[in-house]
Each structure stands twice: as C-alpha cells, then as structure tokens.
Enzyme design. Structure first.
Site, mmCIF file in Angstrom:
data_model
loop_
_atom_site.group_PDB
_atom_site.id
_atom_site.type_symbol
_atom_site.label_atom_id
_atom_site.label_comp_id
_atom_site.label_asym_id
_atom_site.label_seq_id
_atom_site.Cartn_x
_atom_site.Cartn_y
_atom_site.Cartn_z
ATOM 1 N N GLY A 111 55.957 31.793 59.079
ATOM 2 C CA GLY A 111 56.793 32.637 59.918
ATOM 3 C C GLY A 111 55.952 33.607 60.719
ATOM 4 N N GLY A 124 51.773 39.631 59.079
ATOM 5 C CA GLY A 124 51.140 40.479 58.078
ATOM 6 C C GLY A 124 51.931 41.690 57.648
ATOM 7 C CD GLU A 132 50.562 35.503 56.458
ATOM 8 O OE1 GLU A 132 51.682 35.372 55.937
ATOM 9 O OE2 GLU A 132 50.304 36.382 57.303
#
Length: 268
Positions: A111, A124, A132
């Site tokens: 996402g 984040g 990520e």
C-alpha cells in the site's frame, strides 16, 4: 475513475465496475480488500514476492495464502517488509525468506499513504519504510494498492506525515535540521511518540521501528518542489537512515474507488 488523477500515466485496463453491491456503497476497508485482491492477479506460481505492510497490503497477503491453500498458486516465496507482516505470513503458512537468499524479487505488493500524479509515493506512516524500500527497490515489479483517498496533487499534500527514519542518537538535532531544510514549505518536524502499555495508556516514548530507530514526521503546508533534490538533501544528514518518499519505484498502481477499480501502468 472519475477524478483528476491522470497526468503522464497510462491506464492499461478499463475500470472494472462492481455491480453488486455498488462500490459507492462500500466502506474504505472493503475498497482496500478489493484493491489487494486485484493486485494478487499479478502473482504467478514460482515467484519471489515482497509482502507489504499495512491496512491494505494485509488483504493481498491473506489472498496469496488462500490461493496457495487452494492449489491455484504453488512454489511462492514471500519476503516480508516488517515484523508484523512476517507474523501474519507465518500464521497463514506462506513460505518465507529474505533478500540475503533472494536478492532479486519478482514482484512486490504494498500500500501507500500518498500517491502523486507521477506515481511517487509516501510510505512509512506505519514505521516500516526502511525494509519496505529495501525489498521494493530490489523488485522487478512493484504494484501499489490504494483506495482513492490516498491520491494527492503533490507529496505531502494530504497534510499528514512524510516520515523520516533517524538514528536515536541526538534525534532532536536531526529533527531540527529536517525542519529547517523545508522551512519554505511551512514544515513542522515532530518526533513520533507512542504511548506505552498494552492499551496505550502509559507514558509517551519515542516510537521505535523494527530496526531500532526513531521516526521524525514532516508535516508540510506547501509543495516541496523537486523531489529528487529533496531526497538527496534529506539523506545528506548523517543522522538520517532513510525517508518515506518512494520516487520512481512503483510500476503499477491499483486504485479502488466509488467508480470501480483502475489500474495504471507507469510505462504504458
């Protein structure tokens, strides 16, 4: 999709309209699930998959597990982007590994907190931005899944945080440097705090990432302009580990909105 979100990005698939029930009647969580499920259509047997973190990515992780159990996917290896996703994947029986063993990832699904018209992202706000970025940066394809509330005109345009992961040592010094850097954009830089205790009722302390670092949240009143230049300036500070702007990384964007599901491809 019925919005102005369009520039320089080619729509590679006509919006899929769900007739029953109409998407306009669905909740935000239901839209997230639809986007997550759509992203898993890109997954093929034998792939190494970056498993994203957050309220939308969790639906994609759950769907991958479901297809593995049904035998519709086989020989999938997942690389989780956080301890939370690791725990979810283990509980669902998805085989896991890491970048040391699989330095090239076939596809990542995750996402985003914001998406601008050029498919630049803010990620984040859940605190997992470093892992990520490492995993999604090692991916051949990066599919981003959002509901339409995450679309913005410019990075920081939601008025919510653009996170920066920093080392704990003299974190307020680093916070001050970041605030000064973007003062012309009306930046307020705040150390992210978290209440202690299982119910969040204890004393506040700095929120700690999976890597043992802190997070400084940047709140911007105006567009910061050249994002690549801003990225370089942020990373120039020795106390900064990484920032939550994911620039030029997303290859495909899936947006679930009241008019259906739209798939946009960066490369046309």
């Amino acid at each position: 999709m019925g919005s102005a979100f369009d520039p320089n990005v080619t729509t590679t698939e006509e919006p899929a309209i769900v007739d029953s029930p109409p998407l306009s009647n669905l909740t935000q969580e239901e839209l997230k699930r639809i986007a997550g499920y759509k992203a898993v259509e890109f997954v093929e047997s034998g792939m190494v998959i970056g498993l994203g973190t957050g309220s939308t990515a969790k639906y994609a992780v759950a769907r991958i597990s479901e297809l593995l159990r049904e035998g519709k996917l086989k020989d999938i290896i997942g690389i989780p982007t956080s301890t939370t996703t690791h725990q979810q994947a283990v509980s669902l029986g998805i085989p896991l590994s890491d970048l040391d063993s699989h330095p090239v990832v076939d596809l990542s699904i995750d996402g985003a907190d914001e998406v601008d018209p050029a498919l630049n992202l803010v990620k984040g706000r859940g605190g997992s931005l470093l892992r990520e970025k490492m995993i999604e940066g090692a991916s051949k394809k990066f599919v981003v899944i959002v509901d339409e509330s995450k679309l913005v005109k410019y990075i920081g345009g939601s008025g919510l945080a653009v996170p920066v992961e920093v080392v704990p040592f003299c974190c307020d010094f680093t916070r001050g440097k970041l605030e000064e850097l973007f003062k012309e954009a009306g930046c307020k830089a705040k150390l992210r705090m978290k209440k202690s205790g299982s119910n969040g009722g204890g004393d506040a302390a700095p929120a700690v990432t999976d890597n043992g670092n802190y997070v400084v949240d940047l709140y911007l009143e105006r567009d910061i302009g050249d994002l690549e230049a801003a990225s370089k300036e942020i990373l120039r500070f020795p106390g900064v580990v990484e920032h939550g702007m994911f620039l030029g990384m997303a290859t495909t964007l899936i947006v679930a909105g009241k008019f259906g599901v739209t798939v946009k491809d960066r490369f046309g």
